[in-house]
Motif scaffolding. Structure first.
Motif, PDB file in Angstrom:
ATOM      1  N   ASN A  84       0.819  -1.216   0.000  1.00  0.00           N
ATOM      2  CA  ASN A  84       0.000   0.000   0.000  1.00  0.00           C
ATOM      3  C   ASN A  84       0.855   1.270   0.000  1.00  0.00           C
ATOM      4  O   ASN A  84       0.322   2.377   0.082  1.00  0.00           O
ATOM      5  N   GLY A  85       2.178   1.095  -0.067  1.00  0.00           N
ATOM      6  CA  GLY A  85       3.066   2.249  -0.119  1.00  0.00           C
ATOM      7  C   GLY A  85       3.462   2.801   1.228  1.00  0.00           C
ATOM      8  O   GLY A  85       4.095   3.860   1.295  1.00  0.00           O
ATOM      9  N   ASN A  86       3.106   2.107   2.312  1.00  0.00           N
ATOM     10  CA  ASN A  86       3.481   2.559   3.649  1.00  0.00           C
ATOM     11  C   ASN A  86       4.905   2.095   3.966  1.00  0.00           C
ATOM     12  O   ASN A  86       5.270   0.952   3.672  1.00  0.00           O
ATOM     13  N   ALA A  87       5.695   2.959   4.571  1.00  0.00           N
ATOM     14  CA  ALA A  87       7.091   2.650   4.884  1.00  0.00           C
ATOM     15  C   ALA A  87       7.249   2.351   6.368  1.00  0.00           C
ATOM     16  O   ALA A  87       6.589   2.967   7.213  1.00  0.00           O
ATOM     17  N   PHE A  88       8.146   1.415   6.673  1.00  0.00           N
ATOM     18  CA  PHE A  88       8.360   0.978   8.047  1.00  0.00           C
ATOM     19  C   PHE A  88       9.850   0.803   8.332  1.00  0.00           C
ATOM     20  O   PHE A  88      10.615   0.386   7.469  1.00  0.00           O
ATOM     21  N   LEU A  89      10.233   1.105   9.560  1.00  0.00           N
ATOM     22  CA  LEU A  89      11.541   0.742  10.087  1.00  0.00           C
ATOM     23  C   LEU A  89      11.357  -0.418  11.055  1.00  0.00           C
ATOM     24  O   LEU A  89      10.236  -0.675  11.527  1.00  0.00           O
ATOM     25  N   PHE A  90      12.443  -1.121  11.358  1.00  0.00           N
ATOM     26  CA  PHE A  90      12.364  -2.269  12.245  1.00  0.00           C
ATOM     27  C   PHE A  90      13.205  -2.017  13.494  1.00  0.00           C
ATOM     28  O   PHE A  90      14.419  -1.904  13.416  1.00  0.00           O
ATOM     29  N   ARG A  91      12.546  -1.836  14.621  1.00  0.00           N
ATOM     30  CA  ARG A  91      13.174  -1.666  15.931  1.00  0.00           C
ATOM     31  C   ARG A  91      14.227  -0.548  15.934  1.00  0.00           C
ATOM     32  O   ARG A  91      15.358  -0.741  16.425  1.00  0.00           O
ATOM     33  N   PRO A  92      13.903   0.638  15.400  1.00  0.00           N
ATOM     34  CA  PRO A  92      14.925   1.694  15.287  1.00  0.00           C
ATOM     35  C   PRO A  92      15.453   2.189  16.623  1.00  0.00           C
ATOM     36  O   PRO A  92      16.619   2.613  16.706  1.00  0.00           O
ATOM     37  N   ALA A 330      15.417 -22.165   9.819  1.00  0.00           N
ATOM     38  CA  ALA A 330      15.932 -20.947   9.192  1.00  0.00           C
ATOM     39  C   ALA A 330      14.907 -20.357   8.237  1.00  0.00           C
ATOM     40  O   ALA A 330      14.632 -19.143   8.266  1.00  0.00           O
ATOM     41  N   LEU A 331      14.338 -21.188   7.378  1.00  0.00           N
ATOM     42  CA  LEU A 331      13.375 -20.686   6.401  1.00  0.00           C
ATOM     43  C   LEU A 331      12.086 -20.240   7.073  1.00  0.00           C
ATOM     44  O   LEU A 331      11.492 -19.226   6.694  1.00  0.00           O
ATOM     45  N   ARG A 332      11.650 -20.987   8.100  1.00  0.00           N
ATOM     46  CA  ARG A 332      10.419 -20.617   8.800  1.00  0.00           C
ATOM     47  C   ARG A 332      10.579 -19.282   9.526  1.00  0.00           C
ATOM     48  O   ARG A 332       9.731 -18.391   9.417  1.00  0.00           O
ATOM     49  N   LEU A 333      11.680 -19.131  10.249  1.00  0.00           N
ATOM     50  CA  LEU A 333      11.910 -17.904  11.012  1.00  0.00           C
ATOM     51  C   LEU A 333      12.176 -16.715  10.095  1.00  0.00           C
ATOM     52  O   LEU A 333      11.755 -15.589  10.383  1.00  0.00           O
ATOM     53  N   LYS A 334      12.842 -16.962   8.979  1.00  0.00           N
ATOM     54  CA  LYS A 334      13.079 -15.888   8.020  1.00  0.00           C
ATOM     55  C   LYS A 334      11.761 -15.371   7.462  1.00  0.00           C
ATOM     56  O   LYS A 334      11.548 -14.154   7.355  1.00  0.00           O
ATOM     57  N   LYS A 335      10.855 -16.275   7.098  1.00  0.00           N
ATOM     58  CA  LYS A 335       9.548 -15.841   6.576  1.00  0.00           C
ATOM     59  C   LYS A 335       8.774 -15.064   7.634  1.00  0.00           C
ATOM     60  O   LYS A 335       8.175 -14.010   7.331  1.00  0.00           O
ATOM     61  N   GLN A 336       8.781 -15.529   8.863  1.00  0.00           N
ATOM     62  CA  GLN A 336       8.075 -14.812   9.926  1.00  0.00           C
ATOM     63  C   GLN A 336       8.641 -13.412  10.106  1.00  0.00           C
ATOM     64  O   GLN A 336       7.890 -12.439  10.257  1.00  0.00           O
ATOM     65  N   LEU A 337       9.959 -13.309  10.082  1.00  0.00           N
ATOM     66  CA  LEU A 337      10.608 -12.018  10.276  1.00  0.00           C
ATOM     67  C   LEU A 337      10.297 -11.068   9.126  1.00  0.00           C
ATOM     68  O   LEU A 337       9.913  -9.905   9.345  1.00  0.00           O
ATOM     69  N   LEU A 338      10.442 -11.546   7.888  1.00  0.00           N
ATOM     70  CA  LEU A 338      10.180 -10.700   6.727  1.00  0.00           C
ATOM     71  C   LEU A 338       8.714 -10.294   6.654  1.00  0.00           C
ATOM     72  O   LEU A 338       8.393  -9.167   6.253  1.00  0.00           O
ATOM     73  N   ASP A 339       7.810 -11.187   7.034  1.00  0.00           N
ATOM     74  CA  ASP A 339       6.381 -10.850   7.010  1.00  0.00           C
ATOM     75  C   ASP A 339       6.069  -9.723   7.986  1.00  0.00           C
ATOM     76  O   ASP A 339       5.255  -8.839   7.692  1.00  0.00           O
ATOM     77  N   ILE A 340       6.715  -9.723   9.138  1.00  0.00           N
ATOM     78  CA  ILE A 340       6.523  -8.626  10.088  1.00  0.00           C
ATOM     79  C   ILE A 340       7.104  -7.337   9.514  1.00  0.00           C
ATOM     80  O   ILE A 340       6.467  -6.276   9.536  1.00  0.00           O
ATOM     81  N   GLN A 341       8.304  -7.408   8.980  1.00  0.00           N
ATOM     82  CA  GLN A 341       8.974  -6.218   8.476  1.00  0.00           C
ATOM     83  C   GLN A 341       8.224  -5.586   7.306  1.00  0.00           C
ATOM     84  O   GLN A 341       8.211  -4.362   7.155  1.00  0.00           O
ATOM     85  N   HIS A 342       7.596  -6.407   6.467  1.00  0.00           N
ATOM     86  CA  HIS A 342       6.885  -5.901   5.284  1.00  0.00           C
ATOM     87  C   HIS A 342       5.387  -5.712   5.533  1.00  0.00           C
ATOM     88  O   HIS A 342       4.622  -5.550   4.573  1.00  0.00           O
ATOM     89  N   ASN A 343       4.977  -5.764   6.798  1.00  0.00           N
ATOM     90  CA  ASN A 343       3.584  -5.515   7.165  1.00  0.00           C
ATOM     91  C   ASN A 343       2.636  -6.542   6.546  1.00  0.00           C
ATOM     92  O   ASN A 343       1.526  -6.219   6.127  1.00  0.00           O
ATOM     93  N   LEU A 344       3.081  -7.791   6.505  1.00  0.00           N
ATOM     94  CA  LEU A 344       2.258  -8.875   5.974  1.00  0.00           C
ATOM     95  C   LEU A 344       1.677  -9.753   7.067  1.00  0.00           C
ATOM     96  O   LEU A 344       0.882 -10.654   6.780  1.00  0.00           O
ATOM     97  N   SER A 345       2.060  -9.501   8.307  1.00  0.00           N
ATOM     98  CA  SER A 345       1.531 -10.287   9.413  1.00  0.00           C
ATOM     99  C   SER A 345       1.474  -9.425  10.665  1.00  0.00           C
ATOM    100  O   SER A 345       2.007  -8.317  10.706  1.00  0.00           O
ATOM    101  N   GLU A 346       0.824  -9.957  11.686  1.00  0.00           N
ATOM    102  CA  GLU A 346       0.689  -9.248  12.957  1.00  0.00           C
ATOM    103  C   GLU A 346       2.064  -9.011  13.589  1.00  0.00           C
ATOM    104  O   GLU A 346       2.954  -9.855  13.530  1.00  0.00           O
TER     105      GLU A 346
END
Length: 356
Positions: A84-92, A330-346
């Protein structure tokens, strides 16, 4: 730190953007930079007015103390954009806290949180078009501070510059990596600066890493300087070992960086009921686990690397290949992390910081 009144951020915008000259599908990490940069000087015992100006070369005295005595620290962080074009930082705020810990260890002044957050978010808004949506795309953000006092006496500087520059990024490692367990060289020692993101820490590891690369390894996993019996961290990542169904990782210390991605991985693992042991990990137990088949995975975790699986390691002339495993942590945790960072999950831990 002395109480200091916040100065209004001064802004100078670029006349013409460089973004149209960048091929975002073919980016070498850390080679292209956005239109603007943030800086603020520490002079006469106080931080001056913070500024955002067009990215440009800067003038530095040959006698600047950073060039002679290594007073330089930095951080690594990323910005992301959702569909949606929203920008996010992670734990700044964690990055701000950590750069001040690094600065204190090198006898440098702390940088005010108000300056950091206002400068960072304003810079993100001004260069928002450089943050591309889609998992795998990000804007790497590099805050750093160095001594600018023109004097070569062996003493702490009396003047400093704090800066933030940004670089569009894709994956740091594009495939699994091979590592060497260190047997001779050390990254840090007890009582040293290993826990700080000091520039010299990285300079000192380039030579042994270069030797490893000539042998076909991308990284070294460093061992303790005293006995070389305990596995600590890699050059660009904290390290995790999966033995059977348990994750092992070394505790932070004055030798090991308190990685923000590391902390996030531990929390996500605990959320998924994955057993995690934060303890000293020996070379011998990992070699034994690799031999008997209980070593299922090794992976690194860091801002640039995100989560990077390791396919093999060498120690004592023995090479141990790590086969692919089903249900990869590794793959499971990476997906969870990226989904949070890209606003795809809670984001139930409040790690995501929206740039408004």
């Amino acid at each position: 730190m002395t109480d200091q009144k916040y100065s209004e951020l001064a802004i100078e915008k670029i006349a013409k953007t460089k973004i149209n000259d960048v091929d975002f599908d073919n980016i070498n990490f850390g080679r292209k930079f956005t239109d603007h940069m943030f800086y603020c000087d520490f002079i006469d015992g106080a931080w001056q007015q913070p500024k955002i100006v067009p990215y440009q070369p800067m003038t530095l005295e040959p006698s600047a103390r950073a060039l002679h005595y290594g007073q330089a620290v930095f951080e690594g962080m990323k910005a992301y954009k959702d569909d949606n074009g929203n920008a996010f930082l992670f734990r700044p705020e964690d990055n701000h806290r950590r750069i001040n810990i690094s600065a204190a260890r090198l006898a440098m002044p702390e940088f005010p949180k108000e300056y950091f957050m206002e400068g960072l978010t304003t810079l993100m808004k001004m260069d928002k078009d450089w943050i591309k949506p889609g998992v795998g795309n990000s804007l790497y953000v590099r805050p750093f501070m160095f001594a600018i006092d023109p004097a070569i006496a062996a003493a702490p500087s009396e003047a400093y510059r704090f800066m933030i520059i940004c670089s569009p990024a894709k994956a740091y490692y594009t495939s699994k990596i091979r590592v060497l367990f260190s047997e001779k060289y050390s990254r840090s020692a007890d009582g040293g600066v290993g826990y700080a993101k000091a520039a010299g820490n990285y300079a000192a590891q380039f030579y042994p890493t270069g030797l490893a690369q000539k042998r076909g390894y991308q990284q070294i996993i460093w061992t303790d300087a005293k006995t070389h019996e305990f596995l600590e961290e890699a050059g660009t990542m904290n390290i995790f070992f999966r033995v059977n169904d348990t994750l092992l990782t070394a505790p932070i210390s004055d030798r090991i960086l308190d990685g923000i991605t590391r902390k996030s991985v531990i929390q996500l693992a605990e959320d998924s009921n994955i057993p995690v042991e934060v303890r000293r990990v020996t070379v011998s137990e990992i070699k034994e686990a690799a031999t008997n088949g209980s070593l299922k995975e090794i992976f690194g975790a860091g801002t640039a690397a995100v989560i990077s699986p390791i396919s093999a390691f060498e120690h004592g002339g023995e090479v141990f290949e790590i086969p692919d495993t089903e249900n990869s942590y590794a793959l499971r945790l990476k997906k969870q992390l990226l989904d949070i960072q890209h606003n795809l999950s809670e984001d139930k831990h409040g790690w995501r910081y929206e740039v408004k």
